[in-house]
Structure formats: structure tokens, C-alpha cells
Design a protein around this motif. Structure first.
Motif, PDB file in Angstrom:
ATOM      1  N   LYS A   1     -13.985  45.770  -9.157  1.00 29.03           N
ATOM      2  CA  LYS A   1     -13.635  46.811  -8.195  1.00 29.03           C
ATOM      3  C   LYS A   1     -12.363  46.413  -7.451  1.00 29.03           C
ATOM      4  O   LYS A   1     -12.042  45.234  -7.332  1.00 29.03           O
ATOM      5  CB  LYS A   1     -14.782  47.033  -7.212  1.00 29.03           C
ATOM      6  CG  LYS A   1     -16.056  47.546  -7.873  1.00 29.03           C
ATOM      7  CD  LYS A   1     -17.153  47.801  -6.846  1.00 29.03           C
ATOM      8  CE  LYS A   1     -18.414  48.339  -7.531  1.00 29.03           C
ATOM      9  NZ  LYS A   1     -19.495  48.617  -6.558  1.00 29.03           N
ATOM     10  N   ASP A   2     -11.643  47.419  -6.959  1.00 27.31           N
ATOM     11  CA  ASP A   2     -10.417  47.127  -6.211  1.00 27.31           C
ATOM     12  C   ASP A   2     -10.754  46.720  -4.779  1.00 27.31           C
ATOM     13  O   ASP A   2     -11.935  46.590  -4.409  1.00 27.31           O
ATOM     14  CB  ASP A   2      -9.461  48.324  -6.247  1.00 27.31           C
ATOM     15  CG  ASP A   2     -10.032  49.569  -5.582  1.00 27.31           C
ATOM     16  OD1 ASP A   2     -11.003  49.454  -4.802  1.00 27.31           O
ATOM     17  OD2 ASP A   2      -9.512  50.664  -5.836  1.00 27.31           O
ATOM     18  N   LYS A   3      -9.721  46.522  -3.962  1.00 24.71           N
ATOM     19  CA  LYS A   3      -9.932  46.048  -2.593  1.00 24.71           C
ATOM     20  C   LYS A   3     -10.714  47.038  -1.733  1.00 24.71           C
ATOM     21  O   LYS A   3     -11.313  46.653  -0.731  1.00 24.71           O
ATOM     22  CB  LYS A   3      -8.583  45.735  -1.946  1.00 24.71           C
ATOM     23  CG  LYS A   3      -7.847  44.552  -2.579  1.00 24.71           C
ATOM     24  CD  LYS A   3      -6.533  44.288  -1.892  1.00 24.71           C
ATOM     25  CE  LYS A   3      -5.814  43.086  -2.509  1.00 24.71           C
ATOM     26  NZ  LYS A   3      -4.516  42.813  -1.861  1.00 24.71           N
ATOM     27  N   ASP A   4     -10.691  48.318  -2.147  1.00 24.59           N
ATOM     28  CA  ASP A   4     -11.418  49.339  -1.396  1.00 24.59           C
ATOM     29  C   ASP A   4     -12.817  49.571  -1.955  1.00 24.59           C
ATOM     30  O   ASP A   4     -13.512  50.501  -1.526  1.00 24.59           O
ATOM     31  CB  ASP A   4     -10.639  50.657  -1.417  1.00 24.59           C
ATOM     32  CG  ASP A   4      -9.277  50.526  -0.739  1.00 24.59           C
ATOM     33  OD1 ASP A   4      -9.203  49.810   0.279  1.00 24.59           O
ATOM     34  OD2 ASP A   4      -8.307  51.126  -1.236  1.00 24.59           O
ATOM     35  N   GLY A   5     -13.233  48.746  -2.914  1.00 22.20           N
ATOM     36  CA  GLY A   5     -14.562  48.879  -3.489  1.00 22.20           C
ATOM     37  C   GLY A   5     -14.681  49.943  -4.563  1.00 22.20           C
ATOM     38  O   GLY A   5     -15.782  50.260  -5.011  1.00 22.20           O
ATOM     39  N   LYS A   6     -13.545  50.494  -5.006  1.00 26.15           N
ATOM     40  CA  LYS A   6     -13.571  51.525  -6.039  1.00 26.15           C
ATOM     41  C   LYS A   6     -13.545  50.874  -7.425  1.00 26.15           C
ATOM     42  O   LYS A   6     -12.880  49.861  -7.631  1.00 26.15           O
ATOM     43  CB  LYS A   6     -12.368  52.466  -5.885  1.00 26.15           C
ATOM     44  CG  LYS A   6     -12.357  53.231  -4.563  1.00 26.15           C
ATOM     45  CD  LYS A   6     -11.125  54.119  -4.460  1.00 26.15           C
ATOM     46  CE  LYS A   6     -11.085  54.875  -3.139  1.00 26.15           C
ATOM     47  NZ  LYS A   6      -9.863  55.717  -3.020  1.00 26.15           N
TER      48      LYS A   6
ATOM     49  N   THR B   1     -12.582  50.033 -11.271  1.00 25.27           N
ATOM     50  CA  THR B   1     -11.359  50.047 -12.072  1.00 25.27           C
ATOM     51  C   THR B   1     -11.758  50.125 -13.541  1.00 25.27           C
ATOM     52  O   THR B   1     -12.929  50.149 -13.880  1.00 25.27           O
ATOM     53  CB  THR B   1     -10.535  48.772 -11.831  1.00 25.27           C
ATOM     54  OG1 THR B   1     -11.246  47.646 -12.375  1.00 25.27           O
ATOM     55  CG2 THR B   1     -10.289  48.543 -10.344  1.00 25.27           C
TER      56      THR B   1
ATOM     57  N   HIS C   1      -0.176  55.252  -0.896  1.00 26.24           N
ATOM     58  CA  HIS C   1      -0.206  54.385   0.284  1.00 26.24           C
ATOM     59  C   HIS C   1       1.175  54.062   0.881  1.00 26.24           C
ATOM     60  O   HIS C   1       1.250  53.681   2.044  1.00 26.24           O
ATOM     61  CB  HIS C   1      -0.905  53.060  -0.057  1.00 26.24           C
ATOM     62  CG  HIS C   1      -2.328  53.214  -0.468  1.00 26.24           C
ATOM     63  ND1 HIS C   1      -3.329  53.589   0.399  1.00 26.24           N
ATOM     64  CD2 HIS C   1      -2.929  53.052  -1.679  1.00 26.24           C
ATOM     65  CE1 HIS C   1      -4.486  53.645  -0.239  1.00 26.24           C
ATOM     66  NE2 HIS C   1      -4.271  53.332  -1.506  1.00 26.24           N
TER      67      HIS C   1
END
Length: 368
Positions: free
Chosen positions: A61-66, A68, A186
């Protein structure tokens, strides 16, 4: 192609979407000989098939918890120890021409597997054991289309590319930068972003892709490299996916401005630049590409001659593209082309001819 005639309205026709799954094309004898001659073919201690022997995988998961498209590959201990040594050796080949003096300081921190890519890519994280600094590179299945794309990027773009092949395995360096989709979400609208300079670079990137027929440059297939300058920032857009070099039949697939994923960058361009500025930057990029063609003409011609007799796209896509390019340029010069390589040769001559003539004339004057 004029940005002012852009028909990108956040929606693309189904026929305007890139192919979901692309066939991998084998590297032929002539292309392999070219790779050997230019130092791209080397002996590698690990092949792509060796990395497929993982026991299980964990979604990343990415830094936002999503989620990949990447998964962390887990190997049995004997397999892991075997891979570690070979993968560090490959990193030395990429970075120091095979000098193994420093490999004791290096280790493999992680091996990630992508379930999304056509070439079944693995991302290798190499870490320095002394300072914990890390770097990445990629191991993929070899594909002639991608090889041509990497070579053309190296020759015709302002960027140099390091990659090596061995049999059915392709090793590529990591290309640093913010993924285009991450940047638009972003960074694009931050106060410190210089939108005018960004728009200028997007125009140039759009032109480069069309001139050399690099397709499917949606925002997640390129990165944006941000460099602090004297009083502001400079931007460089770099392709990171070369699978669809001369593959699609639709002309618009070679123009990043027509992908809905790139619409924020198109809007920025149209808000920051007028028609004359856009045309100026397009002319600048074609002039720069013409100089690269002139400086690397023998290597480029060798590559194009091989590409002209190679099959890297279905015949129906070749037919479609040559008709659309004829219509776009209001000509019939593409009609005799039978392969994507032949189309690219004519495309380069058509788009860069005036710039090459100016370079030739300047060279003649200097010799007098």
C-alpha cells in the motif's frame, strides 16, 4: 498538433483507449546483434524466470494506505540467498560497469512484483548497509517494442537511459521523478509550482512523443523531475513506460494531450500559454531533436533499418496508423509503409526535415 484544437473533454471514445493487453515481441537476431554492438547485451547472473519462484506475496500500500499494483515477493531462505548475491551483482553492472569492489556494502532490501504490467516487472530495492540509503532497478521480460522505445528515448530525447538485456531478461535503471498522476493531484496547484514552465515542458513532451511515435503516455506512465533553479523551478517530463513504442493504430495515442488522465496538464497549458508560445516551444523541441538525429545519425539509421523489417505491431494497426498520419499531414507519403519501423522513418523525415536542412546548411557554411 495544435493544443488550441484539443478535443479532450475528460472523455475518450472507446476506440481512443490504448490496448489493455499487448503482445510481447521477441528480439530478433538483427536487433540482438545491434544490442551487442552497442554494449546493451551482457551476461547476467539472474534471469527473469528466477524471480518467479517466490512462495507467496504481500500487497503493498502507498503512504495513504491505498492499494498499489505492487506486491512484496517472499522467497524461501535458500532461494533468497541465491537471488541476493546475483541481484547485487546486477546492480554493480548497472552502476559501475561490473566493478564489484563495493558490493560488500550492498544488500537486497526487497523484491516487489507488479501484477499489472505486460512485461511482468520486478522492482529490486538495493540498500547501502552503512547508511541505509536505497535505490531501485527493474527486471522485466524482454520485448522488442520496449527495446526500440528505450533506444529511441536514449537517442532522441534529452535523457540518457541505462538498460541491459540477456536472453529473455531486460534490466532497467530506475527513472526518478514524481509520477504524473501524483504530481497533478498533490503538486500541480501548490503556490510554488511554476505553471508556465510546467506548461512549456508539457508542450515539448507532447511534441517528442508524437515525432518519435511513443504511445500511451497517460499520467502514470511518465514522471516529472523537479529541479530548483536560481529563482524558481525547472521541470522535465520523462517517459517511464516504453511498451507502446510504435504499437497503436490511432494517431491520437501518440499525443499525450488527448488522454483524459492528462487533462489537468492540458488545462494548465491552455491557461498559461498563447498560440504563439505553444508554436515556439514545439519548434524548439523539433530543433533539439533534429540536432540529436544529426549527432547520432549512424546509430539511429542502423536501429531504424532493423526496425523497418521487424514486426512490432499487428498489420491492421500499421494500416490504420498510416492512413491517419496521411490524413493528419494531408499527404500520401506514408502509403507505401508496411511496418511500424517504416512509418517511423517517414515520420521523422516529415516532422524534422526543415530543421535538418537548416543544420546541413549551417554545417556547409562553417566548412567554407
Amino acid at each position: 498538433m495544435s493544443f488550441l484544437e484539443n478535443k479532450n473533454n475528460l472523455e475518450l471514445l472507446e476506440s481512443d483507449k490504448p490496448s489493455r493487453k499487448k503482445k510481447l515481441y521477441a528480439v530478433g537476431e538483427k536487433l540482438q546483434a545491434y544490442l551487442k554492438h552497442n554494449g546493451r547485451e551482457v551476461t547476467l547472473p539472474i534471469a527473469h524466470k528466477d524471480l518467479l519462484n517466490f512462495t507467496w506475496s504481500i500487497p503493498i500500500k502507498d503512504k495513504d494506505g491505498k492499494p498499489t499494483h505492487w506486491e512484496k515477493a517472499i522467497y524461501d531462505t535458500p532461494e533468497w540467498n541465491y537471488l541476493r548475491e546475483g541481484l547485487v551483482h546486477i546492480y554493480a553492472i548497472l552502476k559501475t560497469e561490473g566493478d564489484l569492489s563495493f558490493i560488500d556494502q550492498l544488500d537486497v532490501a526487497r523484491i516487489d512484483y507488479c501484477t499489472f504490467g505486460n512485461s511482468l516487472p520486478f522492482r529490486i530495492r538495493i540498500v547501502n548497509k552503512f547508511n541505509a540509503n536505497y535505490d531501485h532497478y527493474y527486471i522485466k521480460l524482454n520485448d522488442a517494442s520496449r527495446i526500440y522505445g528505450l533506444e529511441l528515448e536514449h537517442i532522441l530525447s534529452p535523457n540518457r537511459i541505462t538498460y541491459f538485456t540477456h536472453g529473455n531478461t531486460l534490466v532497467e535503471e530506475h527513472i526518478p521523478g514524481l509520477p504524473g498522476d501524483v504530481f497533478t493531484e498533490h503538486t500541480l496547484h501548490k503556490p510554488e509550482t511554476n505553471k508556465t514552465r510546467l506548461a512549456k515542458e508539457f508542450v515539448k513532451f507532447n511534441e517528442r512523443c508524437f515525432v518519435r511515435l511513443l504511445g500511451d503516455m497517460r499520467s502514470y506512465n511518465f514522471v516529472i523531475d523537479i529541479t530548483p533553479d536560481i529563482e524558481d523551478y525547472q521541470y522535465r517530463i520523462r517517459a517511464i513506460d516504453f511498451d507502446q513504442q510504435c504499437y497503436e493504430g490511432r494517431k491520437n495515442m501518440y499525443l499525450p494531450q488527448f488522454f483524459k488522465e492528462n487533462y489537468p496538464l492540458v488545462q494548465t497549458t491552455l491557461s498559461q500559454l498563447n498560440k504563439e508560445s505553444i508554436e515556439q516551444y514545439q519548434a524548439e523541441e523539433k530543433s533539439a531533436m533534429a540536432f540529436r538525429v544529426a549527432n547520432s545519425r549512424y546509430r539511429l539509421m542502423e536501429l531504424l533499418n532493423i526496425m523497418a523489417v521487424d514486426e512490432i505491431a499487428p498489420p491492421e494497426k500499421v494500416e490504420q496508423l498510416k492512413h491517419e498520419l496521411n490524413e493528419h499531414f494531408n499527404t500520401n507519403i506514408f502509403s507505401r509503409c508496411k511496418t511500424m519501423g517504416q512509418l517511423l522513418k517517414v515520420q521523422l523525415k516529415k516532422t524534422l526535415r526543415e530543421n535538418l536542412l537548416l543544420i546541413q546548411e549551417k554545417t556547409r557554411r562553417l566548412k567554407k
